[in-house]
Design an enzyme around this catalytic site. Structure first.
Site, PDB file in Angstrom:
ATOM      1  N   ASP A 399      -1.841  -8.367  -7.176  1.00 30.08           N
ATOM      2  CA  ASP A 399      -2.811  -7.321  -7.463  1.00 30.08           C
ATOM      3  C   ASP A 399      -2.043  -6.095  -7.956  1.00 30.08           C
ATOM      4  O   ASP A 399      -0.818  -6.011  -7.790  1.00 30.08           O
ATOM      5  CB  ASP A 399      -3.590  -7.011  -6.187  1.00 30.08           C
ATOM      6  N   ASN A 828     -10.742  -7.518  -1.756  1.00 34.62           N
ATOM      7  CA  ASN A 828     -10.985  -8.241  -3.008  1.00 34.62           C
ATOM      8  C   ASN A 828      -9.844  -9.184  -3.373  1.00 34.62           C
ATOM      9  O   ASN A 828      -9.952  -9.949  -4.328  1.00 34.62           O
ATOM     10  CB  ASN A 828     -11.229  -7.250  -4.149  1.00 34.62           C
TER      11      ASN A 828
END
Length: 1178
Positions: A399, A828
């Site tokens: 990420d 997420n």
């Protein structure tokens, strides 16, 4: 975690009435699960059978159970049954003891939780009860700092507005307070805990789910005429079991989910069991060894049958009777040799591996170099079974926000209308001006121990400040923006730039989910679901538009020094799918929808003819090139009729599984025809050492993928700044809006890709989310993309959703069968983390969901360098060599037994004493191997923790450490290429065991079969032969592990010297007096003969010489870069003083990049010193 016989009715949408009665009927209690929690697996009765059944799910344990059973049959076994049962019981006992201890802890925890007291409101009496006695429909009083005993619907609060604040750190790890609120209608009924209504309340609620932030329910209240009115409930009214009530004196709640239906229990899934590739291959090899064992037993039994047929009837001394049957005896012989050859499969291998991996995890967690002081976090290992796979990673999926960056936002620029503000910034953190965030009676804040500063405010613009003070001339510039409702019944006019600026900052202060929190010094700060949101609210407050509190029905502000209240009608949260957040407020009779979100989302929802759009987009393109995070702000005006129509549709949404989908459609239709008013740009800086870490991962041939929701240009520029895309990379870009265009573009990229291969150029691909989805959904595109991506040094995926992140990981994991690692810091990223072979979570600013779902938890991204390149590299070598050595030492032990069968007429006679067989794997050879598997290192760049006192020597030592550290990425190939634990290597180690076993057996046979051993003139018997061979095997096993040990500690020395050799000597002495055993009276006789010591010394010399010759051949012809570096490091450590003294000679000898700069620097320093001395002399 759920019962397999769970009634189906529990999984259905539920209807119930609030209960003020003192008792419930049995039918009512059985309608929903009780609030009694049971996480333990066993009780006193079920522990033994269930835990035994669990142990025998392992094939190895089943195998050794069968061996123990066969050994208990006298006609089949010549061994003592106890010698087979004891090690099996020992291994099973260790595993069952650990299982029982863990389950006992669960019992204690369950009992404490179930016995926790709570207050139930029954028959208008506050009744003290326990959590276990709660039922759906009960009314509960929860006081400040107490935990909620079940999932509750909040009906009333001590705060007049109905607001309350909860802390959910025990559920999702987030310590930020979350605002909850009773709806206005129930707050009016339950605003006084001593004087409340007892009218019947009916609730319709969805079936229990795992989603912590979801509640679809309706509550029906009496309207006074015998009718009931329906009111919609959302997650804003849900109080979660396990969360704590903060900053609120009390709340009254209605129990909606109990026990196994609560969110916390729904998320309490059983831990995932992962196994490494080495373990999978090891299990295959064990099956192969089993086949070999059975084959050898068949061969030996066949020889036994042949011998019995030829010589059995004539061998009167064997005492066969008249019904002598060679075939039956050879059949028995088969099982006898199954028992004797079972030492080929090591019973202690699995247990030893578990110990080693736990010890490895402990030292990873204690590594000071991976300690992050800012967060006060060490590494946390949550899955020990895949330690060695840390050294085999080929793909890292990362990420961006909070993983590569700090997730600490700085408000850099704002675009209001066509004007850019914020070009006069200085690097100071400006305090909030003209604001006074004091504690209010209606919103007390629980003091936090330490509040992380999510945002930094260095924003300055003199013209903007002057406009807000009423002084700036540009504030009078005309805008003439009219925003009206679709039916034309309501509108607002923004005539001047000043009015537009005020509307912009009012939007920032209103459209959010933040709350106010105070630290121990009464300093106020905002807390919210994301640092981006906190930064924008904080920026608005510092510019004079201060949010001061909210309830379920209103928001409070201080706007340029004046208090203001608005009605909060609706709020729609941001999520990774919507990528936008909106609120509907009533601002003095004008209903406004304020919305902020990602530029690609908001642009598609704007009304036609936007007067600011082109200029704002131009600015955003410039911002994306420097890696700023941008959001668009827009407004829609609703008439009263339009809002009533929406509210009516909202309150009449269906109460079934389609409700969430219908709600999304409803809100999506509302969030259209927007008017753009401005944009914001915030900066999220990279974490320390991120570029260096990524560069070294690429040098280690680890392909790094960055998966982010940022726009295309922003993602590419961040990738360049963190060295994911370097100056010599050829960058190929894929951002197409149709499948056909995507196919054509991939064809063009393939041509570029092939040219790069021919020219040996490094490659990178930047792919946008929509094109990525085409690739995931299309088999041909997926195959073409993967064929290119596998050879690219880095890939950047932008505009991706959490689901796409997980899909990308699976795309590589399933198609290439390579070890993948995913790292992230937020909720997420959970799907991506769980999809990879190895999941790594970061302790970030977005809660603990990523950490809780991961196998390893780190404080910062830079820790990944040492986790993979150091600990991963070491652990792969340790585990791989440990497994190979296990098979070797068992082979060398079994070979003498096989060849001895020829000399005992294949009768099934054991070559070794029963207890010597048992203790070989469990004691005499176990601990040295466990210690080596824990501590061994091939290269450690920290050669000198304490440098030499002499500056000249210390300087060279320090430079040598830095040199070794730069070489570490180049050594990572050892695990990636699986260069140690391979089938050829296994065959080589097994062959080595075969040769060593043959040398030991036939050498000792040659000595003792033809030489007088005992003083009575007889040659040595079986006991003498066996003891000499066994002693030689122990010696060679220890010598072998010593030769292959690269890093010696006191633990290695103690384990080999005392816990292997010394323990063996002690047991040999004990066996001298152990009556009934093969070795009784043998040891003292043997140690007094020269044959014993000559055999030990000669065998040690022969095998040691062979190992030395093999090592030299390997060094000369098969040396890899890792071994070369180890040799160089050892030579430097032994000869550093001589090397420093003979600088010029050694410089010519080594011709190495390490030495050249050291000696040049040293020569320069010597020249400067000589020059200074000459000047001083003059």
């Amino acid at each position: 975690m759920f019962w397999s016989n769970r009634p189906d009715v529990y999984n259905q949408p539920r209807q119930f009435e609030g209960n003020f009665k003192s008792e419930r009927t049995l039918l009512e209690l059985e309608q929903f699960p009780s609030n009694f929690i049971k996480t333990s697996r066993y009780n006193i009765v079920s522990f033994l059978p269930k835990s035994l059944l669990l142990q025998f799910t392992r094939y190895a344990n089943i195998y050794f159970l069968c061996i123990a059973i066969i050994q208990c049959i006298p006609v089949l076994s010549t061994l003592n049954p106890f010698s087979a049962i004891a090690p099996l019981v020992f291994v099973l006992g260790l595993s069952m003891g650990r299982e029982g201890w863990e389950d006992y802890g669960r019992h204690v925890s369950d009992n404490e939780v179930n016995a926790t007291e709570c207050v139930i409101m029954k028959s208008r009496v506050m009744t003290i009860s326990t959590w276990a006695e709660l039922a759906v429909g009960d009314f509960i009083l929860v006081k400040k700092d107490e935990s909620f005993p079940a999932d509750l619907i909040v009906l009333g609060s001590s705060i007049e507005s109905g607001a309350c604040y909860i802390e959910t750190s025990s559920l999702d790890g987030e310590k930020n307070l979350k605002p909850k609120s009773a709806i206005l209608e129930t707050q009016q009924l339950y605003s006084d805990k001593d004087n409340y209504t007892d009218q019947i309340i009916r609730v319709d609620a969805q079936a229990p789910t795992q989603n912590l932030y979801e509640l679809d329910a309706s509550i029906y209240l009496n309207t006074g005429n015998g009718q009931q009115k329906k009111f919609q409930l959302t997650a804003k009214q849900l109080l979660l079991r396990g969360a704590y009530l903060r900053n609120t004196e009390w709340v009254i709640g209605l129990v909606v989910y109990t026990g196994q239906d609560t969110k916390i229990m729904r998320n309490a899934d059983a831990a995932r069991i992962k196994s490494s590739e080495i373990e999978r291959i090891m299990n295959i090899l064990i099956l192969g060894i089993l086949v070999v064992q059975i084959s050898l037993s068949i061969i030996t039994a066949s020889f036994s049958s042949a011998w019995l047929h030829k010589y059995g009837s004539d061998s009167w001394y064997l005492g066969y009777d008249d019904d002598f049957s060679p075939n039956l005896l050879s059949f028995y012989s088969f099982f006898s040799y199954i028992l004797l050859y079972n030492t080929m499969i090591p019973i202690s291998l699995i247990v030893s591996l578990e110990f080693v991996k736990v010890f490895q995890a402990y030292f990873i967690e204690q590594d000071e170099e991976m300690y992050v002081q800012q967060r006060d976090k060490y590494v946390k290992v949550q899955t020990t079974t895949i330690n060695e796979e840390l050294g085999q990673v080929e793909y890292v999926f990362s990420d961006k926000t909070g993983t590569l960056t700090c997730n600490q936002m700085e408000f850099k620029y704002c675009i209001i209308g066509n004007t850019l503000y914020g070009q006069e910034q200085k690097h100071i953190n400006i305090p909030i001006q003209n604001t006074d965030l004091k504690r209010q009676q209606t919103a007390k804040v629980h003091p936090a121990t330490e509040v992380f500063q999510h945002s930094v405010f260095n924003f300055q613009d003199l013209e903007l400040s002057a406009i807000l003070k009423g002084e700036g001339s540009s504030g009078e510039l005309p805008v003439n923006l009219i925003i009206q409702s679709l039916d034309g019944k309501q509108q607002i006019k923004i005539q001047k730039q000043r009015n537009l600026i005020e509307e912009y900052f009012f939007l920032l202060s209103s459209a959010h989910e933040c709350i106010i929190q105070y630290d121990k010094n009464q300093n106020a700060s905002y807390q919210g679901p994301s640092p981006d949101e906190i930064t924008l609210v904080d920026a608005a407050a510092r510019m004079g538009f201060q949010f001061t509190g909210a309830s379920a029905s209103e928001q409070k502000f201080t706007i340029l020094g004046k208090d203001k209240k608005v009605k909060l009608l609706k709020s729609f949260e941001f999520d990774s799918t919507r990528k936008r957040m909106s609120v509907i407020i009533d601002d003095n009779g004008v209903i406004k929808l304020f919305i902020k979100g990602a530029d690609n989302i908001i642009k598609g929802r704007l009304a036609p003819n936007q007067i600011f759009l082109n200029q704002i987009i131009n600015y955003l393109d410039d911002f994306s090139k420097i890696g700023l995070r941008c959001l668009l702000m827009a407004i829609r005006i609703l008439s009263n009729d339009e809002y009533r129509e929406f509210d009516n549709a909202y309150n009449n949404l269906p109460d079934n599984e389609t409700r969430a989908e219908e709600l999304e459609k409803l809100t999506s239709n509302l969030e259209q025809n927007l008017t753009l008013v401005g944009a914001s740009a915030v900066e999220d800086k990279l974490q320390s050492l991120v570029p260096e870490t990524i560069a070294d991962l690429l040098r280690a041939n680890i392909k790094v993928w960055m998966l982010t929701g940022d726009k295309f240009e922003t993602a590419e520029n961040i990738a360049r700044s963190c060295r994911l895309i370097q100056g010599d990379f050829t960058v190929m870009r894929l951002s197409e809006s149709t499948v056909e265009a995507c196919k054509k573009k991939i064809g063009d990229i393939q041509e570029t890709y092939e040219e790069c291969l021919k020219m040996n150029r490094k490659k990178s691909i930047v792919v946008e989310g929509q094109s990525l989805q085409f690739i995931i959904d299309n088999e041909d595109l997926a195959q073409a993309f993967v064929s290119m991506a596998k050879d690219c040094e880095s890939i950047v995926c932008c505009r991706v959703t959490p689901k796409q992140k997980a899909d990308v990981v699976r795309l590589i994991k399933d198609r290439l069968n390579k070890i993948t690692l995913a790292i992230g810091d937020g909720a997420n990223d959970v799907n991506m983390i769980q999809a990879a072979h190895i999941g790594v979570g970061l302790y970030g600013n977005e809660g603990m969901r990523a950490v809780q779902s991961s196998d390893f938890a780190l404080g910062e991204f830079r820790c990944l360098w040492r986790l993979l390149l150091v600990h991963g590299h070491w652990n792969y070598i340790r585990i791989a060599e440990m497994v190979l050595y296990f098979f070797y030492k068992n082979m060398i032990f079994t070979v003498p037994q096989f060849f001895f069968s020829y000399f005992c007429a294949f009768s099934g006679q054991s070559f070794f004493d029963d207890w010597y067989i048992t203790f070989y794997n469990l004691i005499f050879t176990a601990l040295p191997l466990i210690v080596r598997g824990t501590f061994d290192q091939d290269i450690n760049y920290r050669q000198y923790v304490q440098f030499d006192e002499r500056q000249e020597v210390a300087s060279v030592q320090q430079k040598f450490e830095e040199y070794l550290k730069t070489k570490f990425p180049t050594l990572y190939y050892v695990g990636q290429n699986k260069s140690i634990f391979t089938i050829p290597n296994y065959m080589f180690w097994a062959f080595t065991g075969l040769v060593h076993g043959m040398i030991i057996f036939f050498f000792i046979l040659w000595i003792q079969d033809f030489e007088i051993v005992e003083d009575n003139g007889f040659p040595g018997g079986l006991a003498a032969f066996s003891l000499t061979a066994y002693s030689s095997i122990i010696l060679i096993a220890d010598v072998k592990i010593a030769i292959h040990t690269k890093y010696w500690t006191w633990f290695n020395f103690v384990c080999i010297t005392f816990l292997s050799v010394l323990l063996y000597i002690i047991y040999v002495i004990i066996s001298q007096f152990w009556s009934g055993t093969l070795m009784e009276f043998t040891p003292f006789t043997m140690v007094g003969t020269p044959h014993f010591w000559l055999s030990i010394i000669l065998i040690g010399g022969i095998i040691g010489g062979l190992e030395a010759i093999l090592a030299q051949i390997y060094r000369e012809f098969f040396t890899d870069s890792a071994t070369e570096l180890l040799i160089k490091a050892n030579d430097f450590g032994k000869n550093q003083l001589k090397l420093i003294e003979l600088k010029e000679k050694i410089q010519r000898q080594f011709q190495d990049s390490f030495w050249e700069p050291i000696y040049k620097q040293q020569q320069q320093q010597d020249q400067e010193i000589e020059q200074q001395q000459n000047e001083h002399a003059e």
